[in-house]
Design a protein around this motif. Sequence first.
Motif, PDB file in Angstrom:
ATOM      1  N   ASN A   1      -9.154 -37.266  13.641  1.00 23.14           N
ATOM      2  CA  ASN A   1      -8.446 -38.151  14.575  1.00 23.14           C
ATOM      3  C   ASN A   1      -7.540 -39.115  13.828  1.00 23.14           C
ATOM      4  OD1 ASN A   1      -9.349 -37.145  16.969  1.00 23.14           O
ATOM      5  ND2 ASN A   1     -11.205 -38.396  16.981  1.00 23.14           N
ATOM      6  N   GLN A   2      -8.117 -39.673  12.754  1.00 20.03           N
ATOM      7  CA  GLN A   2      -7.330 -40.616  11.944  1.00 20.03           C
ATOM      8  C   GLN A   2      -6.109 -39.927  11.346  1.00 20.03           C
ATOM      9  OE1 GLN A   2     -10.340 -42.141   9.226  1.00 20.03           O
ATOM     10  NE2 GLN A   2     -10.062 -44.170  10.155  1.00 20.03           N
ATOM     11  N   LEU A   3      -6.332 -38.694  10.815  1.00 20.83           N
ATOM     12  CA  LEU A   3      -5.240 -37.959  10.167  1.00 20.83           C
ATOM     13  C   LEU A   3      -4.158 -37.562  11.170  1.00 20.83           C
ATOM     14  CD1 LEU A   3      -7.171 -35.697   7.653  1.00 20.83           C
ATOM     15  CD2 LEU A   3      -5.538 -37.483   7.085  1.00 20.83           C
ATOM     16  N   THR A   4      -4.582 -37.220  12.393  1.00 23.38           N
ATOM     17  CA  THR A   4      -3.607 -36.867  13.426  1.00 23.38           C
ATOM     18  C   THR A   4      -2.690 -38.055  13.686  1.00 23.38           C
ATOM     19  OG1 THR A   4      -5.359 -35.556  14.396  1.00 23.38           O
ATOM     20  CG2 THR A   4      -3.390 -35.798  15.718  1.00 23.38           C
ATOM     21  N   GLU A   5      -3.320 -39.225  13.778  1.00 23.54           N
ATOM     22  CA  GLU A   5      -2.544 -40.444  13.982  1.00 23.54           C
ATOM     23  C   GLU A   5      -1.555 -40.654  12.837  1.00 23.54           C
ATOM     24  OE1 GLU A   5      -3.001 -41.272  17.453  1.00 23.54           O
ATOM     25  OE2 GLU A   5      -2.139 -42.939  16.342  1.00 23.54           O
ATOM     26  N   LEU A   6      -2.075 -40.435  11.614  1.00 23.15           N
ATOM     27  CA  LEU A   6      -1.214 -40.594  10.434  1.00 23.15           C
ATOM     28  C   LEU A   6      -0.072 -39.592  10.448  1.00 23.15           C
ATOM     29  CD1 LEU A   6      -3.820 -41.233   7.590  1.00 23.15           C
ATOM     30  CD2 LEU A   6      -1.988 -42.782   8.292  1.00 23.15           C
ATOM     31  N   GLY A   7      -0.364 -38.369  10.940  1.00 25.87           N
ATOM     32  CA  GLY A   7       0.650 -37.318  11.021  1.00 25.87           C
ATOM     33  C   GLY A   7       1.792 -37.737  11.936  1.00 25.87           C
ATOM     34  N   PHE A   8       1.398 -38.296  13.096  1.00 27.30           N
ATOM     35  CA  PHE A   8       2.430 -38.763  14.045  1.00 27.30           C
ATOM     36  C   PHE A   8       3.272 -39.876  13.415  1.00 27.30           C
ATOM     37  CE2 PHE A   8      -0.418 -37.031  17.491  1.00 27.30           C
ATOM     38  CZ  PHE A   8       0.479 -36.049  17.889  1.00 27.30           C
ATOM     39  N   GLU A   9       2.570 -40.770  12.750  1.00 29.73           N
ATOM     40  CA  GLU A   9       3.251 -41.893  12.112  1.00 29.73           C
ATOM     41  C   GLU A   9       4.212 -41.379  11.043  1.00 29.73           C
ATOM     42  OE1 GLU A   9       0.526 -44.802  10.565  1.00 29.73           O
ATOM     43  OE2 GLU A   9       2.126 -45.757   9.410  1.00 29.73           O
ATOM     44  N   ASN A  10       3.727 -40.391  10.263  1.00 25.98           N
ATOM     45  CA  ASN A  10       4.531 -39.783   9.199  1.00 25.98           C
ATOM     46  C   ASN A  10       5.799 -39.141   9.773  1.00 25.98           C
ATOM     47  OD1 ASN A  10       5.167 -38.976   6.636  1.00 25.98           O
ATOM     48  ND2 ASN A  10       3.885 -37.140   6.697  1.00 25.98           N
ATOM     49  N   ALA A  11       5.618 -38.418  10.913  1.00 25.52           N
ATOM     50  CA  ALA A  11       6.759 -37.757  11.538  1.00 25.52           C
ATOM     51  C   ALA A  11       7.793 -38.780  12.000  1.00 25.52           C
ATOM     52  CB  ALA A  11       6.273 -36.918  12.717  1.00 25.52           C
ATOM     53  N   ARG A  12       7.281 -39.882  12.569  1.00 26.90           N
ATOM     54  CA  ARG A  12       8.197 -40.934  13.028  1.00 26.90           C
ATOM     55  C   ARG A  12       8.980 -41.514  11.856  1.00 26.90           C
ATOM     56  NH1 ARG A  12       3.796 -42.627  16.131  1.00 26.90           N
ATOM     57  NH2 ARG A  12       3.388 -44.375  14.736  1.00 26.90           N
ATOM     58  N   LEU A  13       8.261 -41.759  10.736  1.00 25.45           N
ATOM     59  CA  LEU A  13       8.923 -42.336   9.566  1.00 25.45           C
ATOM     60  C   LEU A  13       9.961 -41.380   8.983  1.00 25.45           C
ATOM     61  CD1 LEU A  13       5.846 -44.017   7.865  1.00 25.45           C
ATOM     62  CD2 LEU A  13       7.825 -45.180   8.840  1.00 25.45           C
ATOM     63  N   ARG A  14       9.616 -40.082   9.017  1.00 31.53           N
ATOM     64  CA  ARG A  14      10.555 -39.062   8.521  1.00 31.53           C
ATOM     65  C   ARG A  14      11.855 -39.085   9.327  1.00 31.53           C
ATOM     66  NH1 ARG A  14       9.181 -34.784   5.182  1.00 31.53           N
ATOM     67  NH2 ARG A  14       6.997 -34.792   4.625  1.00 31.53           N
ATOM     68  N   ASN A  15      11.653 -39.141  10.642  1.00 32.98           N
ATOM     69  CA  ASN A  15      12.839 -39.199  11.493  1.00 32.98           C
ATOM     70  C   ASN A  15      13.684 -40.426  11.181  1.00 32.98           C
ATOM     71  OD1 ASN A  15      12.356 -36.853  12.819  1.00 32.98           O
ATOM     72  ND2 ASN A  15      11.130 -37.804  14.423  1.00 32.98           N
ATOM     73  N   LEU A  16      12.964 -41.533  10.960  1.00 34.60           N
ATOM     74  CA  LEU A  16      13.682 -42.766  10.653  1.00 34.60           C
ATOM     75  C   LEU A  16      14.480 -42.637   9.362  1.00 34.60           C
ATOM     76  CD1 LEU A  16      11.072 -45.528  11.539  1.00 34.60           C
ATOM     77  CD2 LEU A  16      13.294 -45.169  12.605  1.00 34.60           C
ATOM     78  N   LEU A  17      13.880 -41.974   8.387  1.00 37.46           N
ATOM     79  CA  LEU A  17      14.554 -41.831   7.090  1.00 37.46           C
ATOM     80  C   LEU A  17      15.519 -40.646   7.069  1.00 37.46           C
ATOM     81  CD1 LEU A  17      11.473 -42.503   4.812  1.00 37.46           C
ATOM     82  CD2 LEU A  17      13.499 -43.924   4.937  1.00 37.46           C
TER      83      LEU A  17
END
Lengths: 273, 178
Positions: free
Chosen positions: A92-108
């Motif tokens: 669950n924690q990693l899934t959350e991190l995955g979403f966060e990672n995807a958002r950051l990727r889009n931002l960058l």
Amino acid sequence: MLEFFQGKFKELLVILTLVLVLVTVNAVHKTEDKARWYDKAIIFVTAPLQYVVNSVIKGSVRLTGDYVLVQDIKEDNKNLLKENQKLLYKLNQLTELGFENARLRNLLSLKEKLPINMISSVVIAEDVNSSFKSVRIDRGEEEGINVGMPVINYYGVVGQIIKVYSKYSDVMLVTDPNSSIDAVVQESRARGIVKGQGEPICKLKYLNRLDDVSVGYRLVTSGIEQRFPKGLAVGEVVKVNRKNYGVTQEVLVRPSVDFDKLEEVFVIKNQNI
Amino acid sequence: MRFGPNSIYGLIAFLGVIFASIIIQSTFINGVLSPYLYPDLLLVVVVYVGLRRELVEGILWTLLISYIYSLHSGFSTISSSLFMLLVLFASRYIGRNFYLLTKKEYFLGMAVPIFAQKLLLTLWLHWYDGGLFIVPIVQAITTTLCTVFVGFFMLKLLTFIDVWSQRLDASSLIGKKG
């Protein structure tokens, strides 16, 4: 001494001529990665037999192992259920991190990685010479395998394709004396080359003496040489010998993959490094 | 060089031993035993060829064996041929200059060329290593001993094939050099 050479002159001449011819041919034809029709003919005979014998042996070993382990299954089951609950929480924690990672990727505006195209394969035989470490797998050029393609499994880097036949390929393992992989230390990002020794332990070479590395640090592929995708587990540091002199330090690495238990592997057919 | 009516069957049986050795070595031996205990079955065949074949025939057999060997190993064909020829010439020299009658003599006759080959291969592959050098040397010693142990049975099998196919006269084996 002179008599010996006179008596053996003919034989010595044959030996010298042979050695000279072989050394010359070796110098001219250094690359042997393309399988010729007569190579394929011999592999066509031996590889299916290797497959059958290997399957019988692995089957017998597995059967014996299953019988011995059946007594411990109940205890293992209890422990696995507990472990499963912990893993679900982590997932669950990693899934959350995955979403966060995807958002950051889009931002960058980072390039989205393409899915890696892999093909699974079974190990059917090992190297006949104990000094070299290679295995034969049951996929070949008919499945689109080419020389140089990286081979991995769930635990990390296995090696790379060195020879391809119609239905089979040879994989040079990370532990082979001819293998070298560009890697970085995960914790400190120090870069070096993981070199096979023909032994279960590899060496990390060309690591600067001042680079931060300790026992337990993990090594991953750097992706710089464009052979392996970046970030695949290569191994773990088991010994560091930092001398008071010299430019580099001696580091020994245990590969992530247990090559004694290697059965299934994946060949990466295309990748976005 | 002798040829009898069974020569062609002898040749097929000899090839069969080579292919069987390759398959057993690459599956059963390497899959079950520790790397310190791998017997190199094809080296035994080369030793036998060195002891019992004429020079040219011995070289041809050795080149064929090393070619097949290299197809099932990370060893390149040329390097494999050079190291196999070393075993051939060493065993040929031993077979022509020493009596190999007792088990002890046979042990040395087989162990010396095989160990020489493994030692040179180890030096070739690990000359640039410092600390890890001792491990391959130990492995060369243990694998040589295992090869020689298995070699006794393989030499018997190969001799049987040659006697059966009338390449060798059974009576000529008694008291013969090599």
